[in-house]
Scaffold this motif. Structure first.
Motif, mmCIF file in Angstrom:
data_model
loop_
_atom_site.group_PDB
_atom_site.id
_atom_site.type_symbol
_atom_site.label_atom_id
_atom_site.label_comp_id
_atom_site.label_asym_id
_atom_site.label_seq_id
_atom_site.Cartn_x
_atom_site.Cartn_y
_atom_site.Cartn_z
ATOM 1 N N LYS A 169 0.753 -1.324 -0.023
ATOM 2 C CA LYS A 169 0.055 0.022 -0.121
ATOM 3 C C LYS A 169 0.821 1.213 -0.033
ATOM 4 C CE LYS A 169 -3.867 2.638 0.554
ATOM 5 N NZ LYS A 169 -3.278 3.826 0.672
ATOM 6 N N GLY A 170 1.868 1.041 0.508
ATOM 7 C CA GLY A 170 3.063 2.285 0.250
ATOM 8 C C GLY A 170 3.544 2.730 1.817
ATOM 9 N N VAL A 171 2.977 2.035 3.021
ATOM 10 C CA VAL A 171 3.254 2.370 4.389
ATOM 11 C C VAL A 171 4.690 1.900 4.563
ATOM 12 C CG1 VAL A 171 2.607 2.274 6.808
ATOM 13 C CG2 VAL A 171 0.747 2.398 4.996
ATOM 14 N N ASP A 172 5.603 2.824 5.051
ATOM 15 C CA ASP A 172 7.007 2.730 5.320
ATOM 16 C C ASP A 172 7.220 3.400 6.529
ATOM 17 O OD1 ASP A 172 9.595 1.568 5.293
ATOM 18 O OD2 ASP A 172 10.013 2.440 3.648
ATOM 19 N N GLU A 173 7.429 2.700 7.627
ATOM 20 C CA GLU A 173 7.884 3.314 8.822
ATOM 21 C C GLU A 173 9.338 3.564 9.183
ATOM 22 O OE1 GLU A 173 6.169 4.491 11.235
ATOM 23 O OE2 GLU A 173 4.339 4.150 9.948
ATOM 24 N N GLY A 174 10.107 2.389 8.369
ATOM 25 C CA GLY A 174 11.514 2.665 8.342
ATOM 26 C C GLY A 174 12.288 3.551 7.333
ATOM 27 N N ARG A 175 11.518 4.311 6.868
ATOM 28 C CA ARG A 175 11.992 5.427 6.143
ATOM 29 C C ARG A 175 12.862 6.712 6.924
ATOM 30 N NH1 ARG A 175 7.801 8.068 2.327
ATOM 31 N NH2 ARG A 175 7.376 6.038 1.799
ATOM 32 N N ALA A 176 12.338 6.991 7.859
ATOM 33 C CA ALA A 176 13.119 7.918 8.797
ATOM 34 C C ALA A 176 14.355 7.317 9.334
ATOM 35 C CB ALA A 176 12.119 8.514 9.900
ATOM 36 N N ALA A 177 14.093 6.067 9.680
ATOM 37 C CA ALA A 177 15.467 5.473 10.299
ATOM 38 C C ALA A 177 16.470 5.302 9.410
ATOM 39 C CB ALA A 177 15.124 4.201 10.770
ATOM 40 N N ARG A 178 16.120 4.766 7.950
ATOM 41 C CA ARG A 178 17.241 4.728 6.847
ATOM 42 C C ARG A 178 17.753 5.878 6.637
ATOM 43 N NH1 ARG A 178 13.107 1.663 4.569
ATOM 44 N NH2 ARG A 178 12.946 3.067 3.098
ATOM 45 N N SER A 179 16.943 7.315 6.655
ATOM 46 C CA SER A 179 17.595 8.471 6.336
ATOM 47 C C SER A 179 18.601 8.840 7.278
ATOM 48 C CB SER A 179 16.425 9.370 6.196
ATOM 49 O OG SER A 179 15.963 9.706 7.516
ATOM 50 N N ARG A 180 18.786 8.314 8.374
ATOM 51 C CA ARG A 180 19.746 8.422 9.387
ATOM 52 C C ARG A 180 20.967 7.637 9.289
ATOM 53 N NH1 ARG A 180 15.070 9.142 12.646
ATOM 54 N NH2 ARG A 180 15.479 7.167 13.633
ATOM 55 N N VAL A 181 20.964 6.657 8.445
ATOM 56 C CA VAL A 181 21.808 5.627 8.552
ATOM 57 C C VAL A 181 22.923 6.332 7.732
ATOM 58 C CG1 VAL A 181 22.471 3.525 7.665
ATOM 59 C CG2 VAL A 181 20.378 3.739 8.865
ATOM 60 N N ARG A 182 24.230 6.188 8.087
ATOM 61 C CA ARG A 182 25.344 6.648 7.007
ATOM 62 C C ARG A 182 25.718 5.591 6.335
ATOM 63 N NH1 ARG A 182 28.689 11.058 11.026
ATOM 64 N NH2 ARG A 182 26.865 12.383 11.367
ATOM 65 N N ILE B 5 0.952 -1.677 12.168
ATOM 66 C CA ILE B 5 0.266 -2.509 11.018
ATOM 67 C C ILE B 5 -1.105 -2.565 11.404
ATOM 68 C CG2 ILE B 5 0.143 -4.889 10.034
ATOM 69 C CD1 ILE B 5 2.798 -5.197 10.886
ATOM 70 N N LYS B 6 -1.696 -2.824 12.620
ATOM 71 C CA LYS B 6 -3.032 -2.764 13.032
ATOM 72 C C LYS B 6 -3.813 -1.382 12.619
ATOM 73 C CE LYS B 6 -6.095 -4.447 16.608
ATOM 74 N NZ LYS B 6 -6.223 -4.768 18.009
ATOM 75 N N ARG B 7 -2.931 -0.440 13.081
ATOM 76 C CA ARG B 7 -3.569 1.210 12.717
ATOM 77 C C ARG B 7 -3.717 1.330 11.359
ATOM 78 N NH1 ARG B 7 -0.117 3.416 15.503
ATOM 79 N NH2 ARG B 7 1.233 4.420 14.005
ATOM 80 N N CYS B 8 -2.845 0.989 10.311
ATOM 81 C CA CYS B 8 -2.856 1.084 8.979
ATOM 82 C C CYS B 8 -4.077 0.515 8.330
ATOM 83 C CB CYS B 8 -1.472 0.655 8.370
ATOM 84 S SG CYS B 8 -1.480 0.822 6.470
#
Length: 362
Positions: free
Chosen positions: A201-214, A236-239
């Motif tokens: 569907k396009g829900v990605d909770e790990g996007r912010a964490a990956r942006s901080r990964v060097r 997942i349940k909320r989505c």
């Protein structure tokens, strides 16, 4: 009282002397206008001659002053003692043979830039580019035929498979989604399947964490690392409880064509690395999870086939566009050489052909 003879004689002598001094020349009435006109003409001629002589003197003085100012300005700006020459320097012209050798060593985009300098460079550049395009057009024509043939075969063979996988998306029961959301702590297999649906569907909770990964990984590998960061069940349940998610799931038969391919790769990675992700095993754990796994697998296989078709169509379209640009350049170059007598038309056609071949070279 009687006057003496001597006093009367002196009085008459004084009157005669006064009349002689006060006498004016007599002018007749007929001669008066002509004399007045001659006097005015002489006055005006003398005034005009004096004014013209003064004007010539002023103009000469201004001219000398202007020349002196320009000379001083040129001397100051140029740093030399002489006045700058207005004659253009003579530049020796290279023969066409040497210019052709120089153009042969340039790239196609550089030749397109040189072609805009003059008509001579435009003709020489067109000669070099047409020589290069002769072999490329033949190769691209063969590539276009092969690409169209491969695309037609792929479309014919994939049509049945697309219909087959799309048939599984027609039967979606809302009760399966309700049963999956009923768990407060679901089995790991069911949680993974629901996470796959959320990622499709396009829900990605790990996007912010990956942006901080060097990291030096590329974007594709960073997308795959999303599978290493499991979503919490609360997210997942909320989505899955939102109205738009339920609408998307029930209309997945139509919406599967609009799933971005970047959402497919992480879900494939999750399915491939999970050892328990098998139909029989998931069926023994949860029947709702088994039905949802069929939906996930149908979306993955349908999207892979559709993406393969999109890539082939995109390649065929790019080849056709390149061939069209090459042929258009040949037409414009031939028209430019035939109509070289008119400067405006040749310059406009040269600019158009340069832009066309520049796009084709890219």
């Amino acid at each position: 009282m009687s006057s003496s003879p001597s006093s009367s004689t002196s009085f008459s002598a004084m009157a005669a002397s006064a009349s002689r001094h006060m006498r004016r020349p007599t002018v007749s009435i007929a001669e008066t206008p002509s004399r007045i006109a001659r006097s005015r003409k002489s006055t005006s001629s003398s005034t005009g001659s004096s004014s013209s002589s003064s004007l010539r003197t002023t103009t000469k003085a201004l001219t000398e002053l202007s020349l002196y100012s320009n000379a001083a300005l040129n001397k100051k700006l140029s740093g030399t003692r002489g006045v700058l020459s207005t004659r253009r320097p003579h530049v020796p012209q290279l023969p066409n043979e040497l210019l052709l050798l120089v153009l042969e060593a340039m790239s196609t985009s550089q030749i397109c830039t040189v072609r805009r300098a003059s008509k001579r460079y435009a003709q020489l550049g067109s000669t070099v580019i047409l020589r290069r395009l002769a072999s490329r057009i033949e190769d691209l024509s063969n590539l276009e035929k092969e690409g169209k043939r491969s695309l037609a075969e792929t479309e014919t063979g994939s049509r049945a498979e697309l219909d087959h996988y799309k048939a599984f998306l027609r039967v979606i029961s809302p009760s399966d989604l309700t049963e999956a959301m009923w768990y407060s702590s679901p089995p790991e297999e069911l949680r993974t399947i629901c996470e796959c649906l959320c990622r499709l569907k396009g829900v990605d909770e790990g996007r912010a964490a990956r942006s901080r990964v060097r990291s030096t990984l590329d974007s594709e590998m960073l997308d795959l690392t999303a599978s290493l960061e499991p979503m919490p069940w609360s997210t997942i349940k909320r989505c899955m409880g939102r109205y738009d998610f339920k609408t998307w799931l029930l209309n997945l038969q139509v919406g599967v064509d609009f799933i971005p391919f970047k959402n497919i790769r992480p879900v494939e990675h999750i399915i491939m690395i999970s050892p328990e992700m098998e139909y029989n095993h998931v069926r023994s754990v949860s029947l709702a999870g088994y039905h949802l796994l069929i939906l996930v697998a149908a979306c993955l296989q349908y999207s892979n086939i559709a993406e393969n078709l999109r890539v082939k169509r995109r390649d065929c379209a790019a080849t056709e566009k390149t061939l069209a640009n090459y042929r258009r350049f040949i037409e414009v170059a031939s028209c430019s050489s035939s109509s070289s007598s008119s400067s405006s038309s040749s310059s406009s056609s040269s600019a158009a052909s340069s832009s066309i071949v520049a796009r084709a070279a890219e």
